[in-house]
Write a protein that holds these residues in place. Structure first.
Motif, short mmCIF file in Angstrom:
data_model
loop_
_atom_site.label_atom_id
_atom_site.label_comp_id
_atom_site.label_asym_id
_atom_site.label_seq_id
_atom_site.Cartn_x
_atom_site.Cartn_y
_atom_site.Cartn_z
N VAL A 1 0.84 -1.19 0.00
CA VAL A 1 0.00 0.00 0.00
C VAL A 1 0.88 1.25 0.00
O VAL A 1 1.77 1.40 0.84
N ILE A 2 0.61 2.12 -0.96
CA ILE A 2 1.25 3.43 -1.02
C ILE A 2 0.21 4.47 -0.66
O ILE A 2 -0.89 4.50 -1.22
N CYS A 3 0.53 5.32 0.29
CA CYS A 3 -0.36 6.39 0.72
C CYS A 3 0.19 7.72 0.22
O CYS A 3 1.35 8.05 0.49
N LEU A 4 -0.62 8.46 -0.51
CA LEU A 4 -0.27 9.82 -0.93
C LEU A 4 -1.18 10.80 -0.21
O LEU A 4 -2.40 10.70 -0.31
N ASP A 5 -0.58 11.74 0.53
CA ASP A 5 -1.37 12.71 1.27
C ASP A 5 -0.55 13.97 1.51
O ASP A 5 0.66 13.90 1.72
N ASN A 6 -1.22 15.11 1.47
CA ASN A 6 -0.53 16.37 1.79
C ASN A 6 -0.85 16.86 3.20
O ASN A 6 -0.38 17.92 3.62
N PHE A 7 -1.66 16.09 3.93
CA PHE A 7 -2.02 16.37 5.32
C PHE A 7 -2.76 17.70 5.50
O PHE A 7 -2.69 18.31 6.56
N ALA A 8 -3.47 18.10 4.45
CA ALA A 8 -4.32 19.30 4.56
C ALA A 8 -5.52 19.00 5.44
O ALA A 8 -5.91 19.81 6.28
N THR A 9 -6.11 17.82 5.26
CA THR A 9 -7.24 17.40 6.10
C THR A 9 -6.98 16.05 6.74
O THR A 9 -7.65 15.68 7.70
N GLY A 10 -6.01 15.29 6.23
CA GLY A 10 -5.63 14.02 6.85
C GLY A 10 -4.72 14.25 8.03
O GLY A 10 -4.24 15.37 8.27
#
Length: 324
Positions: free
Chosen positions: A30-39
């Protein structure tokens, strides 16, 4: 199939982190892509020690990031978006940049990388001003918010990419998803976790309107099931289309609040006496939402495991144990 690699965009968010958790347990890479704006980083912290998990911090508005993220990926579960009708009304430009331009970046990157299937989070907001109940996939109205427009545009782009480039796409129209890891904080928090947190603090929740508006509240495990079915189906008729992702029943806001009180009172009996406040209706809200899940049952073999009341009890237990 556990030898496959899945990219989950927005993987540090509520739905995305539950998908990461589930598919890691199944043995997928599993690859997770997130900019942590809401995550949130704490949503993916337990996965960082897993050899099969990779975190990419980046923004889907940056095409180079999308291109990097899809390298070697078999399936994309695209959850990254700026949710919330009120947020889109306040700032339609950013919602459009993330939900439309970002979505298109991901589609192009997935196409060029030869991804097997692109499954994306669509929205029940696409039904707009259509008053017909239950909601059936091929009968929609006019959008009632900028957010709804962006999610409908996603469906249009996915359909064009399927027709023009031969991509396999499946859209899942989420209906009021709730459950563990859903953020109770912030101006745009969803109603269930927000109310739970308020009641745990002995604060009165505010219902928009008279409380008779109804929703097809959908527990997170049903949504995870739909994503897995959409990813694994070998039925040619089941791809390049959209599905309602719901339980197929509706609950009024008043009923929801009474259940919350009942479940929370098990832990703190004084919560049962907290008064409920009613405020004005919220701009862009539809009165009623109820999904037909016949199409998902017929083509994907969908069989939701959690009715609303059962899922709500699970969610309340999780919030009490983790956030009290």
């Amino acid at each position: 199939m556990s030898t496959s690699t899945i990219l989950i965009t927005g993987g540090a968010g509520f739905i995305g982190s539950n998908l990461c958790d589930y598919f890691l347990q199944k043995g997928y890479t599993v690859i997770c892509l997130d900019n942590f704006a809401t995550g949130h980083r704490h949503n993916v912290a337990p996965f960082l020690s897993n050899f099969n998990f990779k975190l990419i911090e980046g923004d889907i508005r940056d095409y180079s990031v999308c291109k990097h993220a899809v390298d070697g990926v078999d399936f994309v579960l695209h959850q990254a978006a700026l949710g919330s009708v009120p947020r889109s009304i306040k700032d339609p430009i950013t919602s459009n940049e993330v939900n439309v331009s970002g979505f298109l970046n991901m589609l192009v990157a997935a196409r060029d990388a030869g991804v097997k299937r692109f499954i994306y989070a669509a929205s029940s907001s696409t039904y707009g001003d259509s008053e017909s109940l239950p909601k059936v996939e091929d009968v929609i109205g006019k959008p009632l918010s900028p957010y709804a427009i962006t999610k409908y545009v996603n469906e249009l782009y996915a359909e064009i990419f399927s027709r023009t480039y031969g991509m396999e796409t499946i859209g899942l129209r989420y209906f009021n998803v709730f459950g563990r890891r859903q953020d109770p904080n912030g101006a745009y928090a969803a109603v269930i976790p927000k109310f739970v947190m308020q009641m745990m603090k002995h604060e009165s929740p505010v219902i928009n309107g008279d409380g008779l508006y109804s929703r097809d509240f959908t527990y997170i495990d049903n949504v995870v099931q739909m994503n897995e079915l959409a990813m694994l189906t070998t039925n040619p008729e089941a791809v390049n289309t959209v599905y309602n992702t719901a339980y197929g029943d509706r609950t009024t806001l008043n009923q929801m609040v009474h259940l919350l009180k009942d479940y929370l009172s098990v832990y703190d009996s004084s919560i049962g006496t907290i008064p409920i406040i009613h405020g004005p209706n919220r701009v862009g809200d539809i009165p009623h939402s109820l999904a037909s899940i016949d199409k998902a049952k017929r083509l994907l073999g969908y069989a939701p495991k959690y009715a609303f009341a059962d899922g709500l009890k699970e969610a309340v237990n999780w919030y009490w144990q983790n956030l009290k």
